[in-house]
Design a protein around this motif. Structure first.
Motif, PDB file in Angstrom:
ATOM      1  N   GLU A   1       0.818  -1.213   0.000  1.00  0.00           N
ATOM      2  CA  GLU A   1       0.000   0.000   0.000  1.00  0.00           C
ATOM      3  C   GLU A   1       0.857   1.271   0.000  1.00  0.00           C
ATOM      4  N   MET A   2       2.160   1.129   0.249  1.00  0.00           N
ATOM      5  CA  MET A   2       3.070   2.282   0.206  1.00  0.00           C
ATOM      6  C   MET A   2       3.747   2.442  -1.158  1.00  0.00           C
ATOM      7  N   TYR A   3       3.433   1.585  -2.125  1.00  0.00           N
ATOM      8  CA  TYR A   3       4.067   1.697  -3.442  1.00  0.00           C
ATOM      9  C   TYR A   3       3.866   3.071  -4.077  1.00  0.00           C
ATOM     10  N   PRO A   4       2.632   3.635  -4.059  1.00  0.00           N
ATOM     11  CA  PRO A   4       2.480   4.970  -4.662  1.00  0.00           C
ATOM     12  C   PRO A   4       3.387   6.007  -4.020  1.00  0.00           C
ATOM     13  N   ASP A   5       3.499   5.974  -2.670  1.00  0.00           N
ATOM     14  CA  ASP A   5       4.370   6.930  -1.982  1.00  0.00           C
ATOM     15  C   ASP A   5       5.838   6.668  -2.312  1.00  0.00           C
ATOM     16  N   GLY A   6       6.220   5.388  -2.332  1.00  0.00           N
ATOM     17  CA  GLY A   6       7.608   5.044  -2.625  1.00  0.00           C
ATOM     18  C   GLY A   6       8.025   5.461  -4.022  1.00  0.00           C
ATOM     19  N   THR A   7       7.172   5.168  -5.006  1.00  0.00           N
ATOM     20  CA  THR A   7       7.512   5.538  -6.386  1.00  0.00           C
ATOM     21  C   THR A   7       7.503   7.052  -6.560  1.00  0.00           C
ATOM     22  N   ALA A   8       6.578   7.752  -5.866  1.00  0.00           N
ATOM     23  CA  ALA A   8       6.546   9.222  -5.964  1.00  0.00           C
ATOM     24  C   ALA A   8       7.815   9.829  -5.380  1.00  0.00           C
ATOM     25  N   ILE A   9       8.261   9.316  -4.226  1.00  0.00           N
ATOM     26  CA  ILE A   9       9.482   9.837  -3.599  1.00  0.00           C
ATOM     27  C   ILE A   9      10.689   9.590  -4.486  1.00  0.00           C
ATOM     28  N   MET A  10      10.828   8.362  -4.998  1.00  0.00           N
ATOM     29  CA  MET A  10      11.978   8.051  -5.849  1.00  0.00           C
ATOM     30  C   MET A  10      11.978   8.893  -7.120  1.00  0.00           C
ATOM     31  N   ASN A  11      10.830   9.031  -7.759  1.00  0.00           N
ATOM     32  CA  ASN A  11      10.773   9.791  -9.001  1.00  0.00           C
ATOM     33  C   ASN A  11      10.975  11.285  -8.774  1.00  0.00           C
ATOM     34  N   THR A  12      10.484  11.802  -7.640  1.00  0.00           N
ATOM     35  CA  THR A  12      10.713  13.212  -7.321  1.00  0.00           C
ATOM     36  C   THR A  12      12.194  13.485  -7.125  1.00  0.00           C
ATOM     37  N   LEU A  13      12.851  12.645  -6.340  1.00  0.00           N
ATOM     38  CA  LEU A  13      14.267  12.836  -6.066  1.00  0.00           C
ATOM     39  C   LEU A  13      15.117  12.621  -7.320  1.00  0.00           C
ATOM     40  N   GLN A  14      14.641  11.807  -8.243  1.00  0.00           N
ATOM     41  CA  GLN A  14      15.359  11.653  -9.515  1.00  0.00           C
ATOM     42  C   GLN A  14      15.422  12.974 -10.264  1.00  0.00           C
ATOM     43  N   GLN A  15      14.319  13.724 -10.275  1.00  0.00           N
ATOM     44  CA  GLN A  15      14.317  15.000 -10.996  1.00  0.00           C
ATOM     45  C   GLN A  15      15.209  16.019 -10.301  1.00  0.00           C
ATOM     46  N   ILE A  16      15.176  16.032  -8.961  1.00  0.00           N
ATOM     47  CA  ILE A  16      16.073  16.929  -8.228  1.00  0.00           C
ATOM     48  C   ILE A  16      17.520  16.526  -8.470  1.00  0.00           C
ATOM     49  N   ALA A  17      17.770  15.221  -8.515  1.00  0.00           N
ATOM     50  CA  ALA A  17      19.124  14.733  -8.782  1.00  0.00           C
ATOM     51  C   ALA A  17      19.602  15.167 -10.156  1.00  0.00           C
ATOM     52  N   GLY A  18      18.707  15.106 -11.159  1.00  0.00           N
ATOM     53  CA  GLY A  18      19.082  15.539 -12.497  1.00  0.00           C
ATOM     54  C   GLY A  18      19.459  17.007 -12.520  1.00  0.00           C
ATOM     55  N   ALA A  19      18.651  17.834 -11.829  1.00  0.00           N
ATOM     56  CA  ALA A  19      18.957  19.268 -11.775  1.00  0.00           C
ATOM     57  C   ALA A  19      20.279  19.515 -11.059  1.00  0.00           C
ATOM     58  N   ILE A  20      20.508  18.800  -9.946  1.00  0.00           N
ATOM     59  CA  ILE A  20      21.753  18.965  -9.198  1.00  0.00           C
ATOM     60  C   ILE A  20      22.940  18.508 -10.033  1.00  0.00           C
ATOM     61  N   GLY A  21      22.800  17.361 -10.690  1.00  0.00           N
ATOM     62  CA  GLY A  21      23.898  16.840 -11.492  1.00  0.00           C
ATOM     63  C   GLY A  21      24.323  17.805 -12.580  1.00  0.00           C
ATOM     64  N   ILE A  22      23.363  18.352 -13.321  1.00  0.00           N
ATOM     65  CA  ILE A  22      23.682  19.294 -14.394  1.00  0.00           C
ATOM     66  C   ILE A  22      24.256  20.590 -13.831  1.00  0.00           C
ATOM     67  N   ALA A  23      23.613  21.116 -12.765  1.00  0.00           N
ATOM     68  CA  ALA A  23      24.067  22.391 -12.195  1.00  0.00           C
ATOM     69  C   ALA A  23      25.482  22.285 -11.636  1.00  0.00           C
ATOM     70  N   MET A  24      25.769  21.215 -10.905  1.00  0.00           N
ATOM     71  CA  MET A  24      27.107  21.057 -10.343  1.00  0.00           C
ATOM     72  C   MET A  24      28.140  20.860 -11.443  1.00  0.00           C
ATOM     73  N   ALA A  25      27.794  20.094 -12.477  1.00  0.00           N
ATOM     74  CA  ALA A  25      28.733  19.899 -13.590  1.00  0.00           C
ATOM     75  C   ALA A  25      29.046  21.226 -14.269  1.00  0.00           C
ATOM     76  N   VAL A  26      28.004  22.051 -14.493  1.00  0.00           N
ATOM     77  CA  VAL A  26      28.217  23.354 -15.129  1.00  0.00           C
ATOM     78  C   VAL A  26      29.053  24.263 -14.237  1.00  0.00           C
ATOM     79  N   SER A  27      28.751  24.267 -12.934  1.00  0.00           N
ATOM     80  CA  SER A  27      29.490  25.134 -12.010  1.00  0.00           C
ATOM     81  C   SER A  27      30.964  24.763 -11.953  1.00  0.00           C
ATOM     82  N   VAL A  28      31.251  23.462 -11.802  1.00  0.00           N
ATOM     83  CA  VAL A  28      32.640  23.011 -11.733  1.00  0.00           C
ATOM     84  C   VAL A  28      33.341  23.260 -13.067  1.00  0.00           C
ATOM     85  N   MET A  29      32.643  23.027 -14.156  1.00  0.00           N
ATOM     86  CA  MET A  29      33.223  23.251 -15.477  1.00  0.00           C
ATOM     87  C   MET A  29      33.537  24.732 -15.699  1.00  0.00           C
TER      88      MET A  29
END
Length: 469
Positions: free
Chosen positions: A377-405
């Motif tokens: 019954e927690m699958y919807p919450d689990g998948t929402a949390i993982m998918n939300t953090l994936q998008q934040i991770a993508g933004a962080i990954g690109i931003a940090m790469a650009v900043s360091v570069m």
């Protein structure tokens, strides 16, 4: 699942496909690099705002309703993008594409968790994870081919036609499989979620635009607002009987570790996929098509291995895959951080292939093992949390790469005798990219520390009766 995955691949394909067209868009619309960057930042921002709500929507609407809505919104967005005659209209199309993807991604994971038995879940999730690895990797290749032979508009036309196929298949075959519980909607949680996740992704994405540093108020203000709102959001969820997003799922240690490893994989993947096409086009001076084809072998091998990795997970568990995958990823990034103008295309192809293999060995097992620890019954919450953090991770990954570069480019130019020499500009960009990839290597090493704590868990069952419809 085929309909869900086909639409899902287009959703992740759209995250990177536009990157190859940036130069054409700057020239056609007479805009700056920081402005065109919003085609990527706006996409991630929309995902960051809407994905957290998906856990609630999955419990309020049927599988068919959510699928049809998400695909139709994506089709409308693709049509607007394909016919866009101005940057503002193009950005609107991108936002609608992201809105459709935000509904689809968690639905795809949740459906796979429900309809596949535990003994086949690894292989099934391997196919689902393929969406998040093959889609972004195929973006540069496909868009390079389209731009060289047609125009950037065809990136959107191809998305539209593929989504129409997915829609027809979905209308024919998709059934309602998720439980409908209709939990209470808390308006304060919705507001805090929007400000929290939206502010975080906006601030991070703005920092990665290149003309805003991390100390700029345009970056700091939304970041602070986002962090404060998220703290209040978490506190409120912990004190609610029916939370918008059940953050108590993170009390499950394997789910927490799995979420962190997925976060690391996404940040590494998108950071690398941002830097590598730029290196191929701006440093090695390859055409858009050649640059895309250089990244194609890794994408194909990743696609082939994804279900294989899922089968290995079913048989041997996660640690057999996660730890070697993280070692391979970190080692590949270490070699990548030494690429120069003299590096051969063959070397880059081999390194990219190794990187994709390493990521797929970590991503799917960590994700599946983590979700397996949750009661159903927690699958919807689990998948929402993982998918939300994936998008934040993508933004962080690109931003940090650009900043360091950017920092690396500045340091190099400050120490050369003739900064106006075009050759030095290329060498400076190479040095900046080397620094970015070296930084990403340390992110992978942080994942390796977490990876040693991964252990196999048993699949949880429903703890109570649900209204299925």
């Amino acid at each position: 699942m085929f309909a869900l995955m086909l639409a899902g691949i287009i959703g992740t394909f759209n995250e990177t496909a536009i990157n190859i067209a940036i130069s054409d868009l700057i020239n056609q619309f007479a805009i700056t690099e920081s402005t065109v960057q919003w085609l990527s930042s706006g996409y991630l921002l929309t995902l960051g705002i809407l994905v957290p709500l998906s856990g609630l929507l999955i419990q309020w609407f049927t599988t068919r309703q959510l699928f049809l809505t998400s695909v139709i919104i994506s089709i409308v967005g693709s049509a607007i993008g394909a016919m866009a005659g101005s940057f503002d209209i193009l950005l609107l199309g991108r936002i609608l594409q992201a809105a459709g993807a935000a509904l689809l991604f968690p639905l795809m994971f949740n459906t796979a968790l429900i309809i596949f038995p535990a003994e086949k879940r690894g292989k099934a999730m391997g196919l689902v994870t393929l969406v998040f690895t093959a889609g972004p990797a195929l973006g540069p290749t496909t868009s390079g081919l389209l731009i060289d032979n047609l125009s950037w508009h065809w990136i959107f036309w191809v998305s539209l036609m593929t989504l129409v196929v997915a829609l027809v298949i979905g209308v024919t075959f998709i059934k309602n499989v998720a439980p409908i519980t209709k939990p209470r909607i808390d308006i304060y949680s919705l507001v805090l979620s929007t400000i929290g996740f939206g502010g975080l992704v906006y601030g991070i994405s703005t920092a990665g635009e290149g003309d805003h540093g991390w100390g700029n108020p345009v970056v700091i203000v939304p970041l602070i607002a986002g962090v404060v709102a998220l703290i209040l959001f978490v506190i409120r969820q912990l004190n609610m009987k029916e939370p918008l997003m059940n953050v108590r799922t993170l009390k499950n240690p394997m789910f927490a570790i799995g979420t962190a490893l997925v976060f690391i994989c996404m940040s590494v993947d998108l950071a690398a996929m941002f830097v590598l096409p730029m290196f191929l086009i701006r440093v090695l001076e390859l055409s858009a098509l050649t640059a895309g084809l250089t990244l194609l072998p890794g994408s194909i091998i990743s696609a082939v291995l994804s279900p294989v990795v899922g089968s290995l997970f079913d048989k041997f568990g996660p640690k057999f895959l996660v730890v070697p995958g993280l070692i391979l990823t970190a080692a590949t990034l270490w070699f990548y951080s030494d690429i120069t103008v003299a590096s051969s295309i063959a070397l880059i192809v081999v390194l990219h292939t190794c990187l994709m293999v390493g990521i797929i060995m970590v991503w799917m097992p960590a994700q599946t093992n983590g979700l397996n620890q949750l009661p159903a019954e927690m699958y919807p919450d689990g998948t929402a949390i993982m998918n939300t953090l994936q998008q934040i991770a993508g933004a962080i990954g690109i931003a940090m790469a650009v900043s360091v570069m950017t920092s690396g480019v500045g340091d190099f130019m400050n120490n050369v005798a003739d900064p106006s020499n075009p050759a030095n500009a290329t060498l400076a960009l190479t040095a900046g990219m080397q620094n970015a990839l070296f930084f990403v290597m340390f992110v992978a090493l942080a994942g390796l520390v977490l990876g040693v704590f991964v252990r196999r868990v048993k699949v949880q069952k429903w703890s109570g009766d649900s209204d299925w419809s």
